[in-house]
Motif scaffolding. Structure first.
Motif, PDB file in Angstrom:
ATOM      1  N   LEU A  78     115.089  35.013  91.136  1.00  0.00           N
ATOM      2  CA  LEU A  78     114.628  33.635  92.065  1.00  0.00           C
ATOM      3  C   LEU A  78     115.318  32.689  92.593  1.00  0.00           C
ATOM      4  CD1 LEU A  78     111.179  33.584  90.069  1.00  0.00           C
ATOM      5  CD2 LEU A  78     111.759  33.685  92.046  1.00  0.00           C
ATOM      6  N   VAL A  79     116.448  32.963  91.115  1.00  0.00           N
ATOM      7  CA  VAL A  79     117.609  31.448  91.312  1.00  0.00           C
ATOM      8  C   VAL A  79     118.211  32.096  92.799  1.00  0.00           C
ATOM      9  CG1 VAL A  79     119.685  31.062  90.404  1.00  0.00           C
ATOM     10  CG2 VAL A  79     117.869  31.412  88.785  1.00  0.00           C
ATOM     11  N   GLY A  80     118.488  33.166  93.186  1.00  0.00           N
ATOM     12  CA  GLY A  80     119.261  33.603  94.149  1.00  0.00           C
ATOM     13  C   GLY A  80     118.514  33.345  95.438  1.00  0.00           C
ATOM     14  N   LEU A  81     117.611  32.896  95.327  1.00  0.00           N
ATOM     15  CA  LEU A  81     116.483  32.552  96.783  1.00  0.00           C
ATOM     16  C   LEU A  81     116.647  31.268  96.758  1.00  0.00           C
ATOM     17  CD1 LEU A  81     112.817  34.206  95.959  1.00  0.00           C
ATOM     18  CD2 LEU A  81     114.954  35.070  97.070  1.00  0.00           C
ATOM     19  N   LEU A  82     117.250  30.685  95.690  1.00  0.00           N
ATOM     20  CA  LEU A  82     117.212  29.396  96.546  1.00  0.00           C
ATOM     21  C   LEU A  82     118.048  28.518  96.855  1.00  0.00           C
ATOM     22  CD1 LEU A  82     116.453  27.142  92.099  1.00  0.00           C
ATOM     23  CD2 LEU A  82     115.076  27.120  94.391  1.00  0.00           C
ATOM     24  N   PRO A  83     119.641  29.401  97.074  1.00  0.00           N
ATOM     25  CA  PRO A  83     120.182  29.017  98.620  1.00  0.00           C
ATOM     26  C   PRO A  83     119.184  29.626  99.535  1.00  0.00           C
ATOM     27  CG  PRO A  83     121.526  29.505  96.402  1.00  0.00           C
ATOM     28  CD  PRO A  83     119.982  30.283  96.197  1.00  0.00           C
ATOM     29  N   VAL A 165     110.960  34.646 102.595  1.00  0.00           N
ATOM     30  CA  VAL A 165     111.941  34.708 101.884  1.00  0.00           C
ATOM     31  C   VAL A 165     111.029  35.246 100.015  1.00  0.00           C
ATOM     32  CG1 VAL A 165     113.702  33.499 100.698  1.00  0.00           C
ATOM     33  CG2 VAL A 165     113.643  33.842 102.764  1.00  0.00           C
ATOM     34  N   LEU A 166     109.952  34.149  99.937  1.00  0.00           N
ATOM     35  CA  LEU A 166     109.673  34.088  98.535  1.00  0.00           C
ATOM     36  C   LEU A 166     108.626  35.313  97.993  1.00  0.00           C
ATOM     37  CD1 LEU A 166     108.218  30.345  98.137  1.00  0.00           C
ATOM     38  CD2 LEU A 166     109.768  31.784  96.953  1.00  0.00           C
TER      39      LEU A 166
END
Length: 188
Positions: A78-83, A165-166
């Motif tokens: 989930l953190v990797g999806l932020l960028p 993406v999510l």
């Protein structure tokens, strides 16, 4: 709501303080569309900011916090999806801002043509210029519609791409979770 009303009031007061030369530079049609469309856009921006700027980060940070407590490896997905989402929003914003500037210019043209038609309606009727004025309005209206459509398509891509993406990230979390449960690294 109240903020938009205050902005409209302040904008009107500012327009009243302009000199005739400044008002000629701005044009009446542009001033009218600023009082209406721009204040509406400010209202919409504030509503989106409340939804996306406050609620979404709280949900995302809460979700990441819960994932960190359950399994840190899956939280990294989930953190990797932020960028990725940040890049999507950046590019959509970069492409759409010039489009909305063009849309504002086209709207000013439409308002100006309508104003000219309203103030000169007797002359138009007397000189049989009705068909010419219809074509003139049709051109500026088509320009406004075309620019608005392009801008809407670009900004409309944000939600589907972010959702994709999510959803892809959540699918990875479920798959990784299933693998980790099957191997005994994590409890179900």
């Amino acid at each position: 709501g109240l903020i938009t009303k205050a902005v409209r009031h302040d904008l009107f007061a500012k327009l009243q303080s302009l000199s005739a030369k400044q008002m000629d530079g701005l044009t009446v049609s542009s001033a009218e569309s600023r009082l209406t469309r721009d204040t509406y856009n400010v209202n919409q921006m504030l509503a989106r900011l409340q939804r996306m700027g406050i609620r979404a980060p709280m949900l995302l940070l809460g979700g990441i916090g819960m994932m960190l407590m359950m399994d840190a490896a899956m939280a990294l997905i989930l953190v990797g999806l932020l960028p990725i989402i940040g890049v999507v929003v950046y590019f959509v914003t970069k492409k759409s801002i010039p489009m909305y500037t063009k849309q504002q210019t086209a709207l000013d043209k439409v308002v100006r043509v309508v104003q000219e038609n309203i103030t000169g309606i007797r002359v138009i009727k007397a000189l049989s210029k009705t068909e010419h004025e219809k074509q003139r309005f049709g051109r500026v209206n088509k320009e406004l519609a075309d620019v608005g459509l392009k801008a809407g398509l670009i900004t409309g891509a944000t939600n589907p791409v972010a959702s994709l993406v999510l959803r892809g990230g959540l699918t990875l979390v479920v798959l990784l979770g299933a693998v980790r449960v099957n191997t005994g690294v994590m409890e179900a």
